[in-house]
Design a protein around this motif. Structure first.
Motif, PDB file in Angstrom:
ATOM      1  N   SER A 169       0.831  -1.201   0.000  1.00  0.00           N
ATOM      2  CA  SER A 169       0.000   0.000   0.000  1.00  0.00           C
ATOM      3  C   SER A 169       0.864   1.248   0.000  1.00  0.00           C
ATOM      4  O   SER A 169       0.463   2.277  -0.561  1.00  0.00           O
ATOM      5  CB  SER A 169      -0.947  -0.018   1.194  1.00  0.00           C
ATOM      6  N   THR A 179      -1.353   0.881   7.800  1.00  0.00           N
ATOM      7  CA  THR A 179      -1.193   0.725   6.356  1.00  0.00           C
ATOM      8  C   THR A 179      -1.589   2.030   5.684  1.00  0.00           C
ATOM      9  O   THR A 179      -2.694   2.516   5.903  1.00  0.00           O
ATOM     10  CB  THR A 179      -2.080  -0.396   5.813  1.00  0.00           C
ATOM     11  N   LYS A 205       1.642   1.912  -3.558  1.00  0.00           N
ATOM     12  CA  LYS A 205       0.447   2.433  -4.228  1.00  0.00           C
ATOM     13  C   LYS A 205       0.300   3.934  -3.991  1.00  0.00           C
ATOM     14  O   LYS A 205       0.135   4.721  -4.924  1.00  0.00           O
ATOM     15  CB  LYS A 205      -0.767   1.703  -3.664  1.00  0.00           C
TER      16      LYS A 205
END
Lengths: 90, 126, 157
Positions: free
Chosen positions: C70, C112, C73
């Motif tokens: 993540s 996260t 991302k």
């Protein structure tokens, strides 16, 4: 000049520049909450900077500063957020 | 052996500083408070984590290992709590959402007078 | 939990017997103590410590993988011009019951990047989170419940 020194000459500016960038958010930020987020980011950048600086100076003492900073920054952020929340609930 | 450790430490520190730099860029770029809070957790997880691990690898000493483990534990324990508190305070302060936000299940669930928060799925069953 | 204490004690004894206070000696002692405990276990009754130990290790690696994925991302979204994100504030029905489980789950969601928890409802059955990459509301909630929460509960119970 070893490989590690080259890495540190790259990474120390990369860690310090974000302090200036988040200073921009601290000054401009539309709400108080945005300013607190910027302050929080600046202190976590400070932790990383002290560690990298300790490697640069070959001194382990800088890690103590990072340890204390990681304790203090939490208290500062939480007290600001608590103030903001109380102010709205009353 | 020492040279290998130095190279690993250098790569780790550079990777961490890149993540920290991207965090600050995201702090300026993101449109509202909520996405800014999302972005800043990146600095305190991978950014600080990688730099501290790099430092520990470089010094290769028990005292430094102990201190770096402590720093990582403190940061990983405190940073979620502080960002959660800022975010909730910002929401109660009335920070505006980005106009492209898809859904807001929290809308109308807070009762500020009684300081209570309703369950979202209660409403559907009625 | 009792066996974990014994195992850590073995590790410390091994470390002190070695004479050098090094982290490697601790892990060596921990591994040898684990092996010793595994050999001398009672074969008549099942001992949850050994399976749970591997589950915890597996969960830590899963969580680190989740953080890295993540992170990349969000970093990709920040580094390239324009926005790819579709943020939303979602209500997630909780399977976690005790305070410790809810706290751990909320903190892991916050750790996260891209998702963070805002608040828990008063009856402790719903967690409100803000997520950055929501393609579809129902599948996102289902993925989170089947992924992180189920794995956390497997470790905790």
């Amino acid at each position: 000049m070893s490989f590690l020194d080259i890495c540190l000459y790259i990474s120390l500016p990369l860690i310090i520049l974000p302090v200036l960038i988040s200073l921009f958010r601290l000054i401009v930020g539309p709400d108080i909450a945005d300013r607190i987020v910027a302050l929080d980011t600046m202190t976590s950048i400070g932790i990383a900077f002290m560690a990298a600086f300790g490697v640069f100076m070959r001194k382990t003492m800088a890690l103590d500063v990072a340890l204390i900073l990681s304790l203090i920054s939490f208290l500062g952020t939480v007290s600001f957020a608590y103030y903001l929340e109380r102010r709205n609930l009353q | 052996m020492n040279l290998v450790l130095e190279i690993i430490a250098g790569i780790l520190i550079v990777a961490g500083s890149i993540f920290i730099f991207l965090t600050a860029v995201g702090l300026v770029k993101m449109p509202d408070l909520y996405t800014r809070v999302s972005v800043t957790t990146k600095a305190s997880t991978l950014g600080v984590g990688l730099v501290i691990v790099g430092t520990a690898v470089f010094f290769h000493d028990l005292a430094v290992y102990a201190r770096s483990i402590l720093i990582v534990i403190f940061v990983f324990m405190t940073s979620p709590v502080s960002s959660h508190m800022i975010g909730r305070a910002g929401y109660l302060d009335g920070a505006s959402l980005w106009e492209k936000t898809k859904a807001n299940h929290l809308e109308g669930q807070y009762d500020l007078k009684n300081k209570s928060l309703k369950n979202y799925y209660d409403k559907k069953e009625d | 939990m009792n066996r974990l204490m014994v195992n850590i004690m073995f590790a410390f004894i091994w470390m002190f017997l070695q004479g050098n206070l090094h982290l490697f000696a601790f892990f060596e002692g921990f591994f040898l103590g684990f092996l010793f405990l595994f050999i001398t276990r009672k074969s008549t009754e099942p001992t949850p410590y050994f399976t749970r130990f591997f589950k915890v290790i597996w969960f830590i690696f899963y969580f680190i993988k989740e953080i890295i994925v993540s992170n990349l991302k969000v970093a990709y979204d920040v580094a390239t011009p324009g926005y790819f994100m579709k943020p939303a504030i979602l209500a997630i029905p909780l399977d976690c019951k005790t305070d410790l489980e809810i706290t751990l789950f909320a903190n892991m969601i916050t750790m996260t990047p891209g998702t963070w928890s805002i608040d828990v409802s008063d009856d402790r059955k719903t967690l409100y989170i803000h997520a950055m990459y929501v393609d579809d509301v129902d599948t996102f909630i289902k993925d989170l419940k089947n992924g992180l929460e189920r794995k956390l509960l497997e470790v905790m119970r």
